[in-house]
Design a protein around this motif. Structure first.
Motif, PDB file in Angstrom:
ATOM      1  N   VAL A 204     -25.378 -21.383  28.321  1.00 13.85           N
ATOM      2  CA  VAL A 204     -25.834 -22.766  28.474  1.00 13.85           C
ATOM      3  C   VAL A 204     -24.800 -23.755  27.940  1.00 13.85           C
ATOM      4  O   VAL A 204     -24.544 -24.796  28.556  1.00 13.85           O
ATOM      5  N   VAL A 205     -24.188 -23.437  26.801  1.00 14.52           N
ATOM      6  CA  VAL A 205     -23.139 -24.312  26.265  1.00 14.52           C
ATOM      7  C   VAL A 205     -21.964 -24.398  27.243  1.00 14.52           C
ATOM      8  O   VAL A 205     -21.391 -25.474  27.465  1.00 14.52           O
ATOM      9  N   PHE A 206     -21.607 -23.268  27.846  1.00  6.48           N
ATOM     10  CA  PHE A 206     -20.546 -23.265  28.854  1.00  6.48           C
ATOM     11  C   PHE A 206     -20.901 -24.190  30.024  1.00  6.48           C
ATOM     12  O   PHE A 206     -20.058 -24.959  30.503  1.00  6.48           O
ATOM     13  N   LEU A 207     -22.152 -24.139  30.475  1.00  7.51           N
ATOM     14  CA  LEU A 207     -22.586 -25.008  31.575  1.00  7.51           C
ATOM     15  C   LEU A 207     -22.543 -26.479  31.164  1.00  7.51           C
ATOM     16  O   LEU A 207     -22.189 -27.347  31.978  1.00  7.51           O
ATOM     17  N   LEU A 208     -22.888 -26.765  29.901  1.00  3.30           N
ATOM     18  CA  LEU A 208     -22.830 -28.153  29.427  1.00  3.30           C
ATOM     19  C   LEU A 208     -21.397 -28.673  29.393  1.00  3.30           C
ATOM     20  O   LEU A 208     -21.138 -29.845  29.695  1.00  3.30           O
ATOM     21  N   VAL A 209     -20.458 -27.810  29.007  1.00  2.00           N
ATOM     22  CA  VAL A 209     -19.041 -28.200  29.044  1.00  2.00           C
ATOM     23  C   VAL A 209     -18.606 -28.422  30.484  1.00  2.00           C
ATOM     24  O   VAL A 209     -17.887 -29.375  30.805  1.00  2.00           O
ATOM     25  N   LEU A 210     -19.071 -27.556  31.370  1.00  2.00           N
ATOM     26  CA  LEU A 210     -18.733 -27.665  32.783  1.00  2.00           C
ATOM     27  C   LEU A 210     -19.250 -28.975  33.382  1.00  2.00           C
ATOM     28  O   LEU A 210     -18.594 -29.576  34.246  1.00  2.00           O
ATOM     29  N   VAL A 211     -20.402 -29.415  32.915  1.00  2.00           N
ATOM     30  CA  VAL A 211     -20.954 -30.688  33.386  1.00  2.00           C
ATOM     31  C   VAL A 211     -19.993 -31.835  33.095  1.00  2.00           C
ATOM     32  O   VAL A 211     -19.747 -32.704  33.940  1.00  2.00           O
ATOM     33  N   LEU A 212     -19.426 -31.842  31.889  1.00  2.00           N
ATOM     34  CA  LEU A 212     -18.498 -32.915  31.514  1.00  2.00           C
ATOM     35  C   LEU A 212     -17.205 -32.859  32.318  1.00  2.00           C
ATOM     36  O   LEU A 212     -16.542 -33.883  32.514  1.00  2.00           O
ATOM     37  N   LEU A 213     -16.858 -31.659  32.797  1.00  2.00           N
ATOM     38  CA  LEU A 213     -15.594 -31.509  33.528  1.00  2.00           C
ATOM     39  C   LEU A 213     -15.753 -31.761  35.023  1.00  2.00           C
ATOM     40  O   LEU A 213     -14.947 -32.486  35.627  1.00  2.00           O
TER      41      LEU A 213
ATOM     42  N   TRP B 289     -25.408 -33.280  36.190  1.00  2.00           N
ATOM     43  CA  TRP B 289     -25.829 -32.228  37.105  1.00  2.00           C
ATOM     44  C   TRP B 289     -24.671 -31.342  37.561  1.00  2.00           C
ATOM     45  O   TRP B 289     -23.522 -31.777  37.620  1.00  2.00           O
ATOM     46  N   LEU B 290     -25.012 -30.108  37.879  1.00  2.00           N
ATOM     47  CA  LEU B 290     -24.100 -29.190  38.544  1.00  2.00           C
ATOM     48  C   LEU B 290     -24.725 -28.801  39.880  1.00  2.00           C
ATOM     49  O   LEU B 290     -25.949 -28.753  40.009  1.00  2.00           O
ATOM     50  N   ASP B 291     -23.874 -28.536  40.855  1.00  2.00           N
ATOM     51  CA  ASP B 291     -24.363 -28.167  42.181  1.00  2.00           C
ATOM     52  C   ASP B 291     -23.660 -26.902  42.647  1.00  2.00           C
ATOM     53  O   ASP B 291     -22.497 -26.930  43.032  1.00  2.00           O
ATOM     54  N   PHE B 292     -24.374 -25.778  42.588  1.00  2.00           N
ATOM     55  CA  PHE B 292     -23.857 -24.504  43.084  1.00  2.00           C
ATOM     56  C   PHE B 292     -24.715 -24.033  44.262  1.00  2.00           C
ATOM     57  O   PHE B 292     -25.175 -22.912  44.328  1.00  2.00           O
TER      58      PHE B 292
ATOM     59  N   PRO C 109     -24.719 -28.319  21.373  1.00  2.00           N
ATOM     60  CA  PRO C 109     -25.272 -28.742  22.659  1.00  2.00           C
ATOM     61  C   PRO C 109     -25.808 -30.166  22.643  1.00  2.00           C
ATOM     62  O   PRO C 109     -25.721 -30.876  23.658  1.00  2.00           O
ATOM     63  N   VAL C 110     -26.352 -30.608  21.504  1.00  2.00           N
ATOM     64  CA  VAL C 110     -26.830 -31.988  21.422  1.00  2.00           C
ATOM     65  C   VAL C 110     -25.681 -32.954  21.650  1.00  2.00           C
ATOM     66  O   VAL C 110     -25.797 -33.932  22.418  1.00  2.00           O
ATOM     67  N   GLY C 111     -24.538 -32.697  21.011  1.00  2.00           N
ATOM     68  CA  GLY C 111     -23.372 -33.550  21.190  1.00  2.00           C
ATOM     69  C   GLY C 111     -22.883 -33.566  22.630  1.00  2.00           C
ATOM     70  O   GLY C 111     -22.523 -34.628  23.168  1.00  2.00           O
ATOM     71  N   LEU C 112     -22.873 -32.410  23.282  1.00  5.38           N
ATOM     72  CA  LEU C 112     -22.423 -32.335  24.680  1.00  5.38           C
ATOM     73  C   LEU C 112     -23.357 -33.111  25.602  1.00  5.38           C
ATOM     74  O   LEU C 112     -22.905 -33.748  26.567  1.00  5.38           O
ATOM     75  N   VAL C 113     -24.659 -33.074  25.313  1.00  9.60           N
ATOM     76  CA  VAL C 113     -25.624 -33.807  26.133  1.00  9.60           C
ATOM     77  C   VAL C 113     -25.475 -35.315  25.924  1.00  9.60           C
ATOM     78  O   VAL C 113     -25.527 -36.101  26.881  1.00  9.60           O
ATOM     79  N   VAL C 114     -25.281 -35.736  24.672  1.00 13.85           N
ATOM     80  CA  VAL C 114     -25.119 -37.164  24.377  1.00 13.85           C
ATOM     81  C   VAL C 114     -23.874 -37.722  25.065  1.00 13.85           C
ATOM     82  O   VAL C 114     -23.849 -38.884  25.498  1.00 13.85           O
ATOM     83  N   LEU C 115     -22.840 -36.897  25.218  1.00 16.33           N
ATOM     84  CA  LEU C 115     -21.613 -37.343  25.878  1.00 16.33           C
ATOM     85  C   LEU C 115     -21.777 -37.558  27.378  1.00 16.33           C
ATOM     86  O   LEU C 115     -20.917 -38.165  28.018  1.00 16.33           O
ATOM     87  N   GLN C 116     -22.865 -37.115  27.983  1.00 13.31           N
ATOM     88  CA  GLN C 116     -22.995 -37.189  29.449  1.00 13.31           C
ATOM     89  C   GLN C 116     -23.049 -38.613  30.018  1.00 13.31           C
ATOM     90  O   GLN C 116     -22.549 -38.772  31.153  1.00 13.31           O
ATOM     91  N   PRO C 117     -23.632 -39.652  29.535  1.00 10.92           N
ATOM     92  CA  PRO C 117     -24.467 -39.716  28.349  1.00 10.92           C
ATOM     93  C   PRO C 117     -25.945 -39.560  28.717  1.00 10.92           C
ATOM     94  O   PRO C 117     -26.406 -40.065  29.737  1.00 10.92           O
ATOM     95  N   ASP C 118     -26.682 -38.859  27.856  1.00 10.70           N
ATOM     96  CA  ASP C 118     -28.121 -38.694  28.014  1.00 10.70           C
ATOM     97  C   ASP C 118     -28.725 -38.658  26.627  1.00 10.70           C
ATOM     98  O   ASP C 118     -29.034 -37.590  26.086  1.00 10.70           O
ATOM     99  N   LEU C 119     -28.900 -39.828  26.061  1.00 10.91           N
ATOM    100  CA  LEU C 119     -29.364 -39.942  24.672  1.00 10.91           C
ATOM    101  C   LEU C 119     -30.792 -39.433  24.519  1.00 10.91           C
ATOM    102  O   LEU C 119     -31.121 -38.791  23.523  1.00 10.91           O
ATOM    103  N   GLY C 120     -31.633 -39.692  25.524  1.00 12.24           N
ATOM    104  CA  GLY C 120     -33.021 -39.256  25.437  1.00 12.24           C
ATOM    105  C   GLY C 120     -33.152 -37.748  25.392  1.00 12.24           C
ATOM    106  O   GLY C 120     -33.830 -37.199  24.518  1.00 12.24           O
TER     107      GLY C 120
END
Length: 369
Positions: free
Chosen positions: A85-94, A105-108, A152-163
């Motif tokens: 899941v952490v890998f997917l969160l990093v992938l989201v930012l990239l 979001w990711l689209d596979f 993971p919280v930090g990676l989500v906030v960077l999306q940004p998705d504070l909620g």
């Protein structure tokens, strides 16, 4: 009154499939009512209903599969689940897809939101980390758990998705508190949050600050940041005691209520079915949560108890947070109404969590033989 675990209608086929009858009953009622409300909120759109049904079918399939695995297997594979899941969160930012000013979001072939899956992966990982000791977490173990939550919280906030980041923090902290986090960590965390509040406030984006301010006074900007909350309150208030009736939500049908099939579907329930309908929805979620807590209290093993209780509290918190958002008690941060909102990844995650609960229930039932 919720029947006791021993009286659950889980015999025959359901028992062989390791499914809990009472959870299925309450969830089926929520899903069936939710589909009816979505059909109304979308103006009779078959495509919205088809999308929701397809995602719910995926969710129920995942629930069935997860119910077959023992909690011990889940505890052993927790680091792999968390790492994926952490890998997917990093992938989201990239390489993630953008929408609404955020990259979430990711689209596979199927579009999904990894931050929703983190709501399961984080409590599973924390519960696994704390499963071996019956005592309160030692400082080193507690710090490790906090770091596992923070990443993971930090990676989500960077999306940004504070909620979602705030909800994910809650989901991660629940098992840590349940494990008996020492008072000095709680006090220290509270003081740190208090001291960091001014810095966090300055670091927020303009629209995020506006959401917090408009929670306190939405009428200050009725056509801007306060519009959503004002229209939601109008919908809820106009429902009265018994509501206007199915397909009669003027706020949704005439386009006044933003996002009636996602963030503000609870407002549609309140307008069409009134206070009685909103109360019925709350009672259904209480029934689901109480049944989940019954399973948690009967669970054998620290990991199972921590995880089951965390999932129960997290599920009910998700309902309360959405209800608070739509009634103006909390900032509007895009949190879905569990199992009802059109939110594919979130609904799959909720149903996956129920599958884990059923696996825990099945495990303690068979151990008791």
């Amino acid at each position: 009154m919720i029947p006791a675990a021993a009286s659950s209608p889980g015999f025959g086929l359901l028992q062989r499939l390791k499914l809990d009858g009472w959870l299925l009953v309450w969830v089926a009622l929520v899903v069936a009512g939710g589909l009816a409300v979505l059909y109304s909120a979308s103006g009779g759109s078959g495509s919205v209903l088809l999308f929701q049904c397809s995602r719910l079918l995926i969710g129920f399939s995942v629930m069935l599969v997860l119910a077959q695995f023992s909690p011990r297997f889940l505890a052993m594979t927790a680091p792999w689940i968390y790492g994926a899941v952490v890998f997917l969160l990093v992938l989201v930012l990239l390489v993630g897809e953008k929408g609404g000013g955020a990259q979430r979001w990711l689209d596979f072939g199927i579009r999904f939101q990894p931050s929703e899956f983190a709501k399961l992966a984080v409590p599973v990982m924390v519960a696994s980390l704390l499963r071996e000791s019956r005592q309160a977490p030692r400082p080193g173990r507690a710090m490790t758990a906090l770091l596992l939550i923070a990443a993971p919280v930090g990676l989500v906030v960077l999306q940004p998705d504070l909620g979602t980041g705030a909800v994910l923090l809650l989901f991660g902290m629940i098992p840590l508190f349940l494990a008996g986090l020492r008072r000095r960590f709680i006090v220290g965390g509270a003081l740190t949050a208090l001291l960091a509040a001014p810095v966090l406030w300055v670091s927020l984006k303009d629209y995020q600050r506006a959401r917090v301010l408009n929670m306190l006074n939405p009428e200050a900007d009725p056509l801007g940041a306060g519009y959503q909350v004002i229209q939601s309150k109008i919908a809820i208030g106009s429902g009265g005691l018994f509501g206007k009736g199915w397909m009669q939500s003027s706020q949704a049908q005439f386009g006044f209520l933003p996002e009636p099939t996602t963030d503000f579907v609870f407002s549609v329930i309140s307008e069409e079915f009134g206070f009685v309908g909103a109360l019925a929805a709350m009672l259904l979620f209480i029934a689901i949560s109480v049944r989940m807590l019954q399973i948690a209290l009967a669970a054998r093993g620290r990991f199972s108890r921590l995880l089951a209780t965390s999932l129960a509290l997290g599920f009910f918190s998700s309902f309360l947070l959405n209800a608070g958002m739509t009634t103006g008690l909390l900032p509007v941060v895009g949190l879905p109404f569990p199992l009802v909102s059109v939110a594919g990844s979130a609904n799959v995650t909720f149903l996956a969590g129920l599958g884990i609960l059923m696996a825990i229930h099945s495990d303690q039932r068979y151990l008791a033989r």
